[in-house]
Design a protein around this motif. Structure first.
Motif, PDB file in Angstrom:
ATOM      1  N   ASP A  90      46.820  39.287  48.624  1.00  0.00           N
ATOM      2  CA  ASP A  90      47.006  40.604  49.246  1.00  0.00           C
ATOM      3  C   ASP A  90      45.688  41.369  49.285  1.00  0.00           C
ATOM      4  N   CYS A 114      45.293  44.719  50.209  1.00  0.00           N
ATOM      5  CA  CYS A 114      45.397  46.184  50.222  1.00  0.00           C
ATOM      6  C   CYS A 114      44.459  46.825  49.185  1.00  0.00           C
ATOM      7  N   GLY A 115      44.452  46.267  47.983  1.00  0.00           N
ATOM      8  CA  GLY A 115      43.614  46.824  46.920  1.00  0.00           C
ATOM      9  C   GLY A 115      42.132  46.729  47.275  1.00  0.00           C
ATOM     10  N   TYR A 163      50.780  50.857  48.945  1.00  0.00           N
ATOM     11  CA  TYR A 163      50.587  49.431  48.728  1.00  0.00           C
ATOM     12  C   TYR A 163      51.431  48.653  49.725  1.00  0.00           C
TER      13      TYR A 163
END
Ligand code: G6P
Length: 589
Positions: free
Chosen positions: A12, A14-15, A58
């Protein structure tokens, strides 16, 4: 200006997008947004205000783009924030689409409904219009309709794991980081995590797909690239509380590193260029322009060579002055300032030999210049330039000394003292407690002057610029001789006048200015390295500077002023890293 980031990750993203945006925030902080491509399509969060507003967002997905905005078309608002979604396309953009109105009318005529006032949403709709499954081809077709400047990244809902990007007159890099493959506006924002990266040239395209990064020319033919590992950003900000304070603290180290780099530079091509040069020009903007003034002073004083020093935005619209063979020194921390780049293009077009003095060797300026003198200030994040100014002075003096040597076979008397600059800069830190006291004293004032003569004028101008930018107080930096030609009219009881007097031949003249200010009740603060000058002055406060040869004093005299501006900013409850309405790198005109 705006910052853009795009990731194609193995997990992922997003972070990683959020972290990159936090690092890009110095490019703009009006609004911010993220779009992540997950199982169910795009998940988007975009908000007016800083990147912190996205902290609670998130979304799962390995492909995503992010943006931090410095508004040009359309006020800062949730709707005007990027990414913009048009059909299957999500887009982030930095730059200006100049023919956006005509394109918007055309697309509206075809039934497109726009949600924002931005020029960038028009570009998103245009990419969607041409999208038939090939993202890069659609982007190319859309951009062929566009006039203006752009660094743009797009992803498509039905193409997970893929991203297309392009640039024209706005910076863009692509590389591999811990979180995956990325495109980004700026090297410092990804420097800490990038394993390698490469810089896109103007009118080049980037495709990330199948776990690979490809660069392409305007005809989508592959362009070979040299990838490199960037230097990490300083972590000092975490300790100092703000980037600006950390960067002031780094001045001695930055000067030391720049000295080391200068020692290894072969300036023979510059010297050869000077041999055939009819005239010498210096062009730059903002703080860099002030360092160009110091370059002008040095060459005039030591070599008797006049330097035509221009604000780059003026130079590009002045009558074409450069003739074939003239030497043009362009100074820019970022190497991406639009006016400076255009001035360089103009100068080269007229046959000038361009020397770039920049803190960013991978920048557009470095790519376009005939010769690059790279200083080593390290990443500068705070919008207000500090350590880069000190290093620009050092680099430009070094260049001036080498040019002088070429002409006369001797170095100027101050040349051997350049190596004393790091220690002298550190010694100037001892003036900070006095600067604290003055910041407290002046924090409510509505305006102030910075005055100097000769070599001190650049320091006066730079001190005033810092106070304006960071403390948001009106400040003017002037040659002291100008005081009675108008500015004195504003001096009244308690009006602060910061007076620089580091040149002994001009000290008596500076003292006249102190007397004139005092007679009107103004509050004069005198900065000098000379004990007797300070003792005999009628100034109400005195700051004793470290001793260096007079030509080098601007490099240390500015340090208490940089710190003073920072402290005034804190006293006034403002954020030193985010001055109102300003951006670090002005990549639009
Ligand atoms: C902006 C920054 C200034 C900087 C100027 C020139 O206005 O806020 O701090 O001096 O651009 O930037 P450059 O990167 O060309 O030195």
């Amino acid at each position: 200006m705006c910052g853009i980031i795009g990731y194609v990750s193995e997990r992922d993203c997003c972070g990683a997008l959020f972290e990159a945006l936090r690092r890009l925030e110095y490019r703009g902080y009006d609004s911010a947004g993220i779009a992540v491509l997950g199982e169910g399509g795009f998940r988007v969060c975009k908000k007016r205000g800083g990147v912190a507003g996205l902290a609670s967002f998130y979304a799962e997905g390995k492909t995503g783009i992010g943006h931090t905005r410095w508004a040009t078309h359309g006020a800062p608002s949730d709707q005007n924030a990027h990414p913009h979604i048009a059909g299957k396309i999500a887009l982030v953009h930095n730059g200006i689409i100049e023919n956006h109105a005509a394109l918007r009318a055309e697309l509206e005529g075809e039934g497109v409904r726009f949600l924002s006032e931005t020029d960038s949403e028009v570009l998103a709709a245009l990419v969607q219009k041409y999208y038939r499954g090939d993202l890069l081809a659609a982007l190319r077709e859309a951009l062929s309709r566009v006039e203006g400047s752009y660094a743009v990244a797009v992803i498509a809902e039905d193409r997970p794991g893929e991203l297309a990007a392009a640039r024209y007159k706005s910076p863009l890099v692509a590389g591999k980081g811990r979180a995956g493959l990325f495109v980004c506006s700026d090297i410092p924002a990804v420097a800490q995590e990038a394993e390698y990266l490469a810089v896109a040239g103007d009118r080049e395209f980037i495709r990330i797909a199948g776990g690979e990064i490809g660069f392409f020319d305007g005809g989508l033919r592959p362009v070979p690239k040299v990838f490199f590992r960037p230097e990490g950003e300083s972590r000092a900000a975490a300790v100092c509380g703000s980037h600006m304070r950390a960067e002031i603290a780094e001045i001695p180290r930055a000067l030391q590193d720049t000295l080391a780099a200068l020692g290894k530079a072969d300036l023979a091509p510059c010297a050869r260029a000077l041999r055939s040069a009819g005239r010498v020009f210096a062009v730059a903007c903002g703080t860099a322009y002030h360092s160009a003034l110091a370059f002008r002073d040095a060459l005039a004083r030591d070599a008797g060579v006049p330097v035509f020093c221009y604000s780059a935005g003026e130079f590009r619209y002045s009558p074409p002055l450069v003739r074939a063979g003239d030497l043009v020194v362009a100074v820019s921390q970022s190497g991406e300032t639009a006016d400076t780049l255009e001035a360089v293009r103009l100068a080269r077009g007229l046959g000038g030999f361009v020397i770039a003095v920049t803190n960013t060797p991978g920048s557009s300026l470095a790519a376009e210049a005939d010769f690059t003198l790279a200083m080593r200030a390290g990443a500068e994040i705070a919008v207000a330039a500090t350590k880069s100014y000190n290093c620009q002075l050092l680099s430009l003096w070094y260049l001036a000394a080498e040019l002088l040597f070429f002409r006369t076979q001797r170095y100027p008397s101050w040349f051997s003292s350049l190596k004393e600059l790091p220690a002298a800069a550190e010694a100037a830190f001892s003036l900070f407690p006095e600067a604290d006291r003055l910041a407290d004293l002046f924090k409510e004032r509505q305006g102030m002057y910075f005055l100097g003569r000769g070599e001190d004028v650049c320091t006066a101008r730079e001190g005033a610029l810092k106070v304006k930018e960071i403390a948001r107080v009106f400040a003017e930096g002037l040659p002291a001789g100008e005081l009675k030609h108008g500015p004195l009219a504003l001096v009244e009881e308690g009006f602060p006048v910061i007076l620089l007097s580091t040149q002994r031949r001009l000290a008596a003249k500076c003292e006249n200015a102190a007397a004139e200010v005092n007679a009107r009740g103004g509050y004069t603060v005198l900065l000098s390295q000379y004990e007797d000058v300070l003792r005999q002055s009628r100034a109400r406060a005195a700051l004793r500077l470290p001793v260096l040869p007079e030509p080098l004093m601007p490099c240390v005299a500015v340090i208490p002023l940089q710190y003073f501006a920072y402290k005034m900013c804190l006293e006034r409850g403002l954020d030193p890293d985010r001055p109102k309405n300003l951006a670090k790198s002005v990549t639009v005109e």
